[in-house]
Write a protein that holds these residues in place. Sequence first.
Motif, PDB file in Angstrom:
ATOM      1  N   ALA A 180      52.837  43.011  64.770  1.00  0.00           N
ATOM      2  CA  ALA A 180      53.338  43.733  65.996  1.00  0.00           C
ATOM      3  C   ALA A 180      52.848  42.299  67.140  1.00  0.00           C
ATOM      4  CB  ALA A 180      52.771  45.080  66.441  1.00  0.00           C
ATOM      5  N   LEU A 181      51.670  41.107  66.719  1.00  0.00           N
ATOM      6  CA  LEU A 181      51.259  41.120  67.650  1.00  0.00           C
ATOM      7  C   LEU A 181      52.078  39.444  68.029  1.00  0.00           C
ATOM      8  CD1 LEU A 181      47.283  41.542  68.124  1.00  0.00           C
ATOM      9  CD2 LEU A 181      49.341  41.811  69.639  1.00  0.00           C
ATOM     10  N   LYS A 182      52.346  38.589  66.435  1.00  0.00           N
ATOM     11  CA  LYS A 182      53.020  37.771  66.576  1.00  0.00           C
ATOM     12  C   LYS A 182      53.694  38.057  66.194  1.00  0.00           C
ATOM     13  CE  LYS A 182      48.475  35.859  64.543  1.00  0.00           C
ATOM     14  NZ  LYS A 182      47.624  35.149  63.982  1.00  0.00           N
ATOM     15  N   GLY A 183      54.386  39.110  65.660  1.00  0.00           N
ATOM     16  CA  GLY A 183      56.268  39.419  65.900  1.00  0.00           C
ATOM     17  C   GLY A 183      56.614  38.713  63.895  1.00  0.00           C
ATOM     18  N   LEU A 184      56.268  39.627  63.304  1.00  0.00           N
ATOM     19  CA  LEU A 184      56.155  38.903  61.638  1.00  0.00           C
ATOM     20  C   LEU A 184      56.882  39.277  60.874  1.00  0.00           C
ATOM     21  CD1 LEU A 184      52.215  38.256  60.637  1.00  0.00           C
ATOM     22  CD2 LEU A 184      53.525  36.427  61.591  1.00  0.00           C
ATOM     23  N   THR A 185      58.212  39.730  61.818  1.00  0.00           N
ATOM     24  CA  THR A 185      59.097  40.656  61.015  1.00  0.00           C
ATOM     25  C   THR A 185      59.929  39.571  60.304  1.00  0.00           C
ATOM     26  OG1 THR A 185      60.677  40.129  62.595  1.00  0.00           O
ATOM     27  CG2 THR A 185      59.801  42.296  62.958  1.00  0.00           C
ATOM     28  N   GLY A 186      60.581  40.207  58.749  1.00  0.00           N
ATOM     29  CA  GLY A 186      61.787  39.232  58.234  1.00  0.00           C
ATOM     30  C   GLY A 186      60.301  37.826  57.241  1.00  0.00           C
ATOM     31  N   THR A 187      59.856  38.454  57.238  1.00  0.00           N
ATOM     32  CA  THR A 187      59.144  37.716  56.317  1.00  0.00           C
ATOM     33  C   THR A 187      58.503  38.839  55.488  1.00  0.00           C
ATOM     34  OG1 THR A 187      57.531  36.520  58.315  1.00  0.00           O
ATOM     35  CG2 THR A 187      56.440  36.693  56.067  1.00  0.00           C
ATOM     36  N   GLU A 188      58.538  38.090  54.299  1.00  0.00           N
ATOM     37  CA  GLU A 188      58.386  38.337  53.055  1.00  0.00           C
ATOM     38  C   GLU A 188      57.100  38.929  53.297  1.00  0.00           C
ATOM     39  OE1 GLU A 188      57.766  38.307  48.044  1.00  0.00           O
ATOM     40  OE2 GLU A 188      58.777  36.918  49.456  1.00  0.00           O
ATOM     41  N   MET A 189      56.311  40.626  53.031  1.00  0.00           N
ATOM     42  CA  MET A 189      55.381  40.971  52.644  1.00  0.00           C
ATOM     43  C   MET A 189      54.430  40.893  51.816  1.00  0.00           C
ATOM     44  SD  MET A 189      54.669  42.688  56.347  1.00  0.00           S
ATOM     45  CE  MET A 189      55.313  41.366  57.805  1.00  0.00           C
ATOM     46  N   GLN A 190      53.581  41.325  50.789  1.00  0.00           N
ATOM     47  CA  GLN A 190      52.519  41.441  49.618  1.00  0.00           C
ATOM     48  C   GLN A 190      51.204  41.671  49.927  1.00  0.00           C
ATOM     49  OE1 GLN A 190      53.078  38.628  46.257  1.00  0.00           O
ATOM     50  NE2 GLN A 190      55.453  38.657  46.543  1.00  0.00           N
ATOM     51  N   PRO A 191      50.725  42.707  50.737  1.00  0.00           N
ATOM     52  CA  PRO A 191      50.053  42.767  51.119  1.00  0.00           C
ATOM     53  C   PRO A 191      47.816  43.236  50.502  1.00  0.00           C
ATOM     54  CG  PRO A 191      50.707  45.326  51.284  1.00  0.00           C
ATOM     55  CD  PRO A 191      51.511  43.881  51.191  1.00  0.00           C
ATOM     56  N   GLU A 192      47.168  42.653  50.574  1.00  0.00           N
ATOM     57  CA  GLU A 192      46.085  42.969  49.853  1.00  0.00           C
ATOM     58  C   GLU A 192      45.126  43.129  51.061  1.00  0.00           C
ATOM     59  OE1 GLU A 192      43.677  38.917  48.681  1.00  0.00           O
ATOM     60  OE2 GLU A 192      44.301  39.589  47.025  1.00  0.00           O
ATOM     61  N   VAL A 193      44.630  43.990  50.838  1.00  0.00           N
ATOM     62  CA  VAL A 193      43.181  44.687  51.827  1.00  0.00           C
ATOM     63  C   VAL A 193      41.455  44.416  50.702  1.00  0.00           C
ATOM     64  CG1 VAL A 193      42.508  46.602  52.236  1.00  0.00           C
ATOM     65  CG2 VAL A 193      44.812  46.607  51.708  1.00  0.00           C
ATOM     66  N   GLN A 194      41.060  44.030  51.716  1.00  0.00           N
ATOM     67  CA  GLN A 194      39.594  43.525  51.586  1.00  0.00           C
ATOM     68  C   GLN A 194      39.218  44.829  52.278  1.00  0.00           C
ATOM     69  OE1 GLN A 194      40.033  39.754  52.755  1.00  0.00           O
ATOM     70  NE2 GLN A 194      40.808  38.657  50.748  1.00  0.00           N
ATOM     71  N   VAL A 195      37.712  45.182  52.477  1.00  0.00           N
ATOM     72  CA  VAL A 195      37.266  45.887  52.517  1.00  0.00           C
ATOM     73  C   VAL A 195      35.471  45.728  52.613  1.00  0.00           C
ATOM     74  CG1 VAL A 195      36.264  48.639  52.315  1.00  0.00           C
ATOM     75  CG2 VAL A 195      38.764  47.742  51.939  1.00  0.00           C
ATOM     76  N   VAL A 247      45.450  41.244  54.877  1.00  0.00           N
ATOM     77  CA  VAL A 247      46.226  39.865  54.417  1.00  0.00           C
ATOM     78  C   VAL A 247      47.272  39.816  52.942  1.00  0.00           C
ATOM     79  CG1 VAL A 247      45.673  38.094  54.367  1.00  0.00           C
ATOM     80  CG2 VAL A 247      43.485  39.002  54.666  1.00  0.00           C
ATOM     81  N   ASN A 248      49.020  38.848  54.369  1.00  0.00           N
ATOM     82  CA  ASN A 248      49.697  38.694  53.360  1.00  0.00           C
ATOM     83  C   ASN A 248      49.350  37.924  51.967  1.00  0.00           C
ATOM     84  OD1 ASN A 248      52.252  38.424  52.354  1.00  0.00           O
ATOM     85  ND2 ASN A 248      53.286  37.458  54.873  1.00  0.00           N
ATOM     86  N   LYS A 249      49.267  38.272  50.373  1.00  0.00           N
ATOM     87  CA  LYS A 249      48.767  37.196  49.258  1.00  0.00           C
ATOM     88  C   LYS A 249      50.522  36.624  49.401  1.00  0.00           C
ATOM     89  CE  LYS A 249      48.629  40.988  46.495  1.00  0.00           C
ATOM     90  NZ  LYS A 249      48.895  41.025  45.179  1.00  0.00           N
ATOM     91  N   VAL A 250      51.594  36.071  50.269  1.00  0.00           N
ATOM     92  CA  VAL A 250      52.570  35.327  51.251  1.00  0.00           C
ATOM     93  C   VAL A 250      52.070  33.452  50.987  1.00  0.00           C
ATOM     94  CG1 VAL A 250      54.573  34.429  50.867  1.00  0.00           C
ATOM     95  CG2 VAL A 250      53.963  36.528  49.950  1.00  0.00           C
TER      96      VAL A 250
END
Length: 160
Positions: A31-46, A72-75
């Motif tokens: 939302a802050l950077k307006g990353l709409t339209g970007t292909e997203m493959q989320p990777e979660v690190q804990v 993080v977006n893997k792409v």
Amino acid sequence: MAEENGAAQPQVKMQVLAQFIRDLSFENNVALKGLTGTEMQPEVQVGVNLDAKARSQPNTFEVNAKFKVTSVNKVNGDTLFLCELDYGGIFLIEGVPQEQLHPFLLIECPRLMFPYIRRIISDVTHDGGFPPLNIDNVDFLALYRQEIARRQAAAQAVAN
């Protein structure tokens, strides 16, 4: 068997006196950077960090669990969100031998707090605009062993 030797095993008593959020932060970079339209493959690190200390009342301890969850977006490597939760618990613990108290505080107490931590992170990620994140169970025994091994290696490096 202990009673046959004339000494009864002390009964372990553990009571949760309080649980609370010490600090909570959530950053939605999509939302802050307006990353709409970007292909997203989320990777979660804990990441998990634990700490415990005695309080002024007898047999009372405070245990703090800090969770840092990064998606993080893997792409392209962009951070999608960052959630940091510092969660505390106050426990009354009796009957635990002194040499077993440290592992007890950093293994058993976080196990009791974890379901609440998981729910908070799930709610915050959902309320932050993402699907609810149900983080996997944490093996607090393995974390404790890793930390002891890390401390021993650091002490040996200093000695050399």
